[in-house]
Scaffold this motif. Structure first.
Motif, PDB file in Angstrom:
ATOM      1  N   ALA A  23      -4.539   6.254   5.745  1.00  0.00           N
ATOM      2  CA  ALA A  23      -3.245   6.905   5.977  1.00  0.00           C
ATOM      3  C   ALA A  23      -3.296   8.330   5.439  1.00  0.00           C
ATOM      4  N   ASP A  24      -2.428   9.165   5.966  1.00  0.00           N
ATOM      5  CA  ASP A  24      -2.369  10.563   5.526  1.00  0.00           C
ATOM      6  C   ASP A  24      -1.766  10.696   4.134  1.00  0.00           C
ATOM      7  N   THR A  25      -0.777   9.828   3.836  1.00  0.00           N
ATOM      8  CA  THR A  25      -0.115   9.927   2.532  1.00  0.00           C
ATOM      9  C   THR A  25      -0.315   8.646   1.737  1.00  0.00           C
ATOM     10  N   GLN A  26      -0.175   8.760   0.421  1.00  0.00           N
ATOM     11  CA  GLN A  26      -0.304   7.588  -0.437  1.00  0.00           C
ATOM     12  C   GLN A  26       0.800   6.580  -0.135  1.00  0.00           C
ATOM     13  N   ALA A  27       2.005   7.054   0.103  1.00  0.00           N
ATOM     14  CA  ALA A  27       3.126   6.154   0.396  1.00  0.00           C
ATOM     15  C   ALA A  27       2.861   5.326   1.654  1.00  0.00           C
ATOM     16  N   GLN A  28       2.311   5.951   2.691  1.00  0.00           N
ATOM     17  CA  GLN A  28       1.978   5.222   3.919  1.00  0.00           C
ATOM     18  C   GLN A  28       0.893   4.186   3.649  1.00  0.00           C
ATOM     19  N   ALA A  29      -0.091   4.538   2.828  1.00  0.00           N
ATOM     20  CA  ALA A  29      -1.178   3.611   2.498  1.00  0.00           C
ATOM     21  C   ALA A  29      -0.655   2.432   1.688  1.00  0.00           C
ATOM     22  N   ASP A  58       2.411   1.180   1.790  1.00  0.00           N
ATOM     23  CA  ASP A  58       3.163   0.333   2.720  1.00  0.00           C
ATOM     24  C   ASP A  58       2.224  -0.536   3.551  1.00  0.00           C
ATOM     25  N   ARG A  59       1.138   0.051   4.043  1.00  0.00           N
ATOM     26  CA  ARG A  59       0.169  -0.694   4.861  1.00  0.00           C
ATOM     27  C   ARG A  59      -0.535  -1.764   4.016  1.00  0.00           C
ATOM     28  N   GLU A  83       1.717  -4.682   3.578  1.00  0.00           N
ATOM     29  CA  GLU A  83       1.787  -5.435   4.829  1.00  0.00           C
ATOM     30  C   GLU A  83       0.542  -6.321   4.995  1.00  0.00           C
TER      31      GLU A  83
END
Length: 81
Positions: free
Chosen positions: A31-37, A39-40, A43
């Motif tokens: 992911a581009d951002t830590q927050a997106q990573a 969340d993934r 999941e």
């Protein structure tokens, strides 16, 4: 917990952030951002039956962790009546 399912969110080699299983050679996700990573990672762990997400800082040290409950099972067990 009896379940050793876990993912680490670590800085990517070429920028961004990777979601990696302990001992794995390849990332489960990027992911581009830590927050997106994060969340993934939550999941992935939830869908695999729950476990731990460890969030690393840019220095590689663990800065936070999160226990994730099992995800929504599309085929849950039937209730015994």
């Amino acid at each position: 917990m009896g379940n050793d399912n876990a993912r680490d969110v670590v800085p990517g080699k070429d920028g961004g952030w990777d979601v990696v299983a302990p001992g794995a050679k390849r990332a489960s996700a990027h992911a581009d951002t830590q927050a997106q990573a994060v969340d993934r990672a939550r999941e992935i762990v939830g869908n695999a039956g729950g476990g731990e997400v460890r969030i690393h800082g840019r220095d590689g040290r663990i800065r936070d962790s999160d226990t994730v409950a099992p995800g929504n099972d599309p085929n849950p067990p039937r209730d015994k009546k």
